[in-house]
Design a protein around this motif. Structure first.
Motif, short mmCIF file in Angstrom:
data_model
loop_
_atom_site.label_atom_id
_atom_site.label_comp_id
_atom_site.label_asym_id
_atom_site.label_seq_id
_atom_site.Cartn_x
_atom_site.Cartn_y
_atom_site.Cartn_z
N GLU A 192 -50.53 5.80 136.35
CA GLU A 192 -50.81 5.49 137.75
C GLU A 192 -52.28 5.12 137.93
O GLU A 192 -52.61 4.15 138.64
CB GLU A 192 -50.47 6.70 138.64
CG GLU A 192 -50.68 6.42 140.12
CD GLU A 192 -50.30 7.61 141.00
OE1 GLU A 192 -50.61 7.56 142.21
OE2 GLU A 192 -49.71 8.58 140.48
N LEU A 193 -53.16 5.84 137.29
CA LEU A 193 -54.60 5.54 137.37
C LEU A 193 -54.91 4.18 136.77
O LEU A 193 -55.74 3.43 137.30
CB LEU A 193 -55.41 6.63 136.68
CG LEU A 193 -55.45 7.99 137.39
CD1 LEU A 193 -56.03 9.06 136.47
CD2 LEU A 193 -56.27 7.90 138.68
N ALA A 194 -54.27 3.87 135.66
CA ALA A 194 -54.49 2.57 135.02
C ALA A 194 -54.08 1.44 135.95
O ALA A 194 -54.77 0.41 136.04
CB ALA A 194 -53.73 2.49 133.71
N ARG A 195 -52.96 1.61 136.66
CA ARG A 195 -52.51 0.58 137.60
C ARG A 195 -53.51 0.40 138.74
O ARG A 195 -53.66 -0.69 139.28
CB ARG A 195 -51.14 0.96 138.18
CG ARG A 195 -49.99 0.82 137.19
CD ARG A 195 -48.65 0.87 137.92
NE ARG A 195 -48.44 2.11 138.66
CZ ARG A 195 -47.90 3.21 138.17
NH1 ARG A 195 -47.49 3.22 136.91
NH2 ARG A 195 -47.73 4.28 138.92
N ARG A 196 -54.19 1.48 139.09
CA ARG A 196 -55.15 1.42 140.19
C ARG A 196 -56.54 0.97 139.74
O ARG A 196 -57.46 0.91 140.55
CB ARG A 196 -55.24 2.80 140.86
CG ARG A 196 -53.95 3.20 141.58
CD ARG A 196 -54.04 4.64 142.08
NE ARG A 196 -52.84 5.04 142.80
CZ ARG A 196 -52.66 4.91 144.11
NH1 ARG A 196 -53.63 4.36 144.85
NH2 ARG A 196 -51.56 5.30 144.69
N GLY A 197 -56.70 0.72 138.44
CA GLY A 197 -57.98 0.24 137.94
C GLY A 197 -59.02 1.31 137.71
O GLY A 197 -60.22 1.01 137.59
#
Length: 465
Positions: free
Chosen positions: A404-409
């Motif tokens: 989820e964090l990776a998707r949010r940058g």
């Protein structure tokens, strides 16, 4: 509970020795000291490409005199005489006192030879220090004549040491330090490192004008500064609203046609913050506030406890400390894009504009806050505190959080570039500190430690919003 940061005791001891030598050094041998300082400056410029502004090397008495005689300060002095009925000599004495309290006396030898070495040794002793993300392209494109201002989220008193260590190959930082450090001999060391003292909640307009003019003079002269816009340590672990005093002082005198100001957002995070339990007690309002002697005793007990663990070969460093450097924000470009000259605004208009600038810069800091193992694992426990998990179930939860964090940058720091290892070290730290219990292969958050788990989870909560 650690009421006083451990590094403070170390620095005080180092300063006591340094001050003793400084006071009793033979006058005839002072030329040796000057020669060594000059040699350090030559090496810094040649090897590290760091240019120390002449303002920073100017004798302190000269800077104090320049500040006292500043036209805006004198105008404020005249207003004070009229409104308070004070004599000119009494007002000038107050201004001189404020100037001497604020103006530092930078010592290049102490900063680069002693300060850097102590900082490097100390932070690497306690933490696995990592430089996570850095916008190298943006930093390389900076106008070399810009005044650089590092804007940093404030997690711990260790921040001063950590950022100075990691930025030492780029700049000599000048910090705004609160009144807590105005004790002998610590204040002498802090001034020698180029920092200046700030009365955070002063209502004295004359003092504020002297401080404003010092900040403006240093900014105009190209002094690299490090500012904690939150104005203090976050007790809850979340990012606080910015306090706009120093930022306002920087922008209200900014000339769009002159030297640019480049704000560099800096995000810091730790697997362990020394002051965490003190913050919890403050928020809960339980227990008496420790006096200086009690704080020193708590610090000594903390140090001795860890020395005993080292002797038994049971000591672990306090996890990872990670710093990210974001993309520079040019004040000239920011003002031009919005068609604003801060000098021409009324007080109300300027405050509104500075507040918006502060919010934008805090958002940039929030975006580069590192995600380190403990806050990541703590987040899983905080989201469902009553659930017991196997290690495999916990890892599946945390891996979902990473995705989820990776998707949010967001910038997730992975030790050894290994997701499984990152979760393992985060869980190990929580169990070693007894924030999480393990029984029969199941891990459960301790109910009484949920506030502390929440404190660490809060440091990255904004990245999920």
């Amino acid at each position: 509970m650690v009421s006083l940061p451990v590094w403070l005791a170390v620095l005080v001891g180092a300063l006591a020795l340094w001050a003793l030598v400084g006071h009793f050094i033979l006058p005839g041998a002072r030329w040796i000291v000057r020669r060594r300082v000059n040699r350090v400056l030559e090496e810094v410029e040649a090897k590290l490409k760091i240019r120390i502004p002449p303002f920073k090397l100017t004798k302190r008495d000269i800077l104090i005199e320049r500040l006292v005689d500043d036209p805006q300060v004198q105008e404020a002095a005249e207003a004070e005489e009229r409104e308070a009925g004070a004599t000119r000599s009494a007002v000038r004495r107050r201004i001189d006192t404020y100037a001497r309290e604020i103006v530092p006396q930078f010592n290049a030898y102490l900063y680069f030879r002693i300060g850097y070495g102590v900082a490097r040794w100390f932070v690497r002793l306690l933490y696995r220090v990592r430089l996570g993300y850095s916008d190298e392209e943006g930093l390389a494109a900076l106008d070399p004549n810009s005044t650089v201002v590092f804007l940093i989220n404030h997690r711990s008193n260790m921040d001063y040491v950590l950022v100075s260590y990691l930025a030492a190959e780029k700049a000599a930082l000048s910090y705004a330090v609160g009144e807590w450090a105005r004790v002998w001999p610590l204040q002498t060391l802090i001034r020698s490192m180029g920092a200046y003292f700030v009365r955070r909640n002063s209502k004295d307009p004359l003092y504020r004008k002297v401080l404003e003019r010092y900040v403006a003079m240093a900014t105009e002269a190209g002094v690299t500064q490090a500012v904690f816009p939150e104005g203090g340590l976050s007790r809850e672990g979340t990012l606080r609203k910015p306090r706009l005093g120093i930022l306002d002082y920087i922008v209200r005198a900014f000339d769009p046609e002159g030297r640019d100001v480049a704000f560099i957002p800096v995000g810091i995070n730790y697997d362990r913050v020394f002051e965490d339990r003190s913050f919890r007690l403050e928020l809960e309002g339980t227990g008496p506030k420790p006096k200086a002697g009690g704080a020193a005793a708590n610090t000594l007990r903390f140090v001795l406890r860890n020395v005993v663990l080292m002797a038994r070969n049971r000591w672990h460093r306090f996890g990872y400390a990670c710093v990210n450097f974001g993309s520079p924000v040019s004040l000239a470009a920011y003002a031009k894009a919005r068609g604003v000259d801060f000098r021409a605004l009324s007080k109300e208009e300027r405050f509104a504009r500075v507040e918006k600038l502060g919010d934008d810069l805090m958002a940039a800091i929030a975006a580069v806050t590192p995600v380190v193992p403990v806050p990541l694992v703590a987040t899983a426990f905080v989201r469902d505190p009553d659930r017991s998990r196997t290690e495999l179930e916990l890892k599946a939860e945390v891996l979902a959080l990473m995705e989820e964090l990776a998707r949010r940058g967001a910038h997730v720091y992975l030790p050894r570039k290994d997701q499984d290892y990152a979760i393992t070290v985060g869980l190990r730290m929580l169990t070693l500190r007894h924030l999480v219990d393990e029984k029969d292969g199941l891990y459960t958050a301790r109910r009484e430690e949920l506030p502390l788990l929440t404190y660490y989870a809060n440091s990255i909560a904004h990245l999920f919003a």
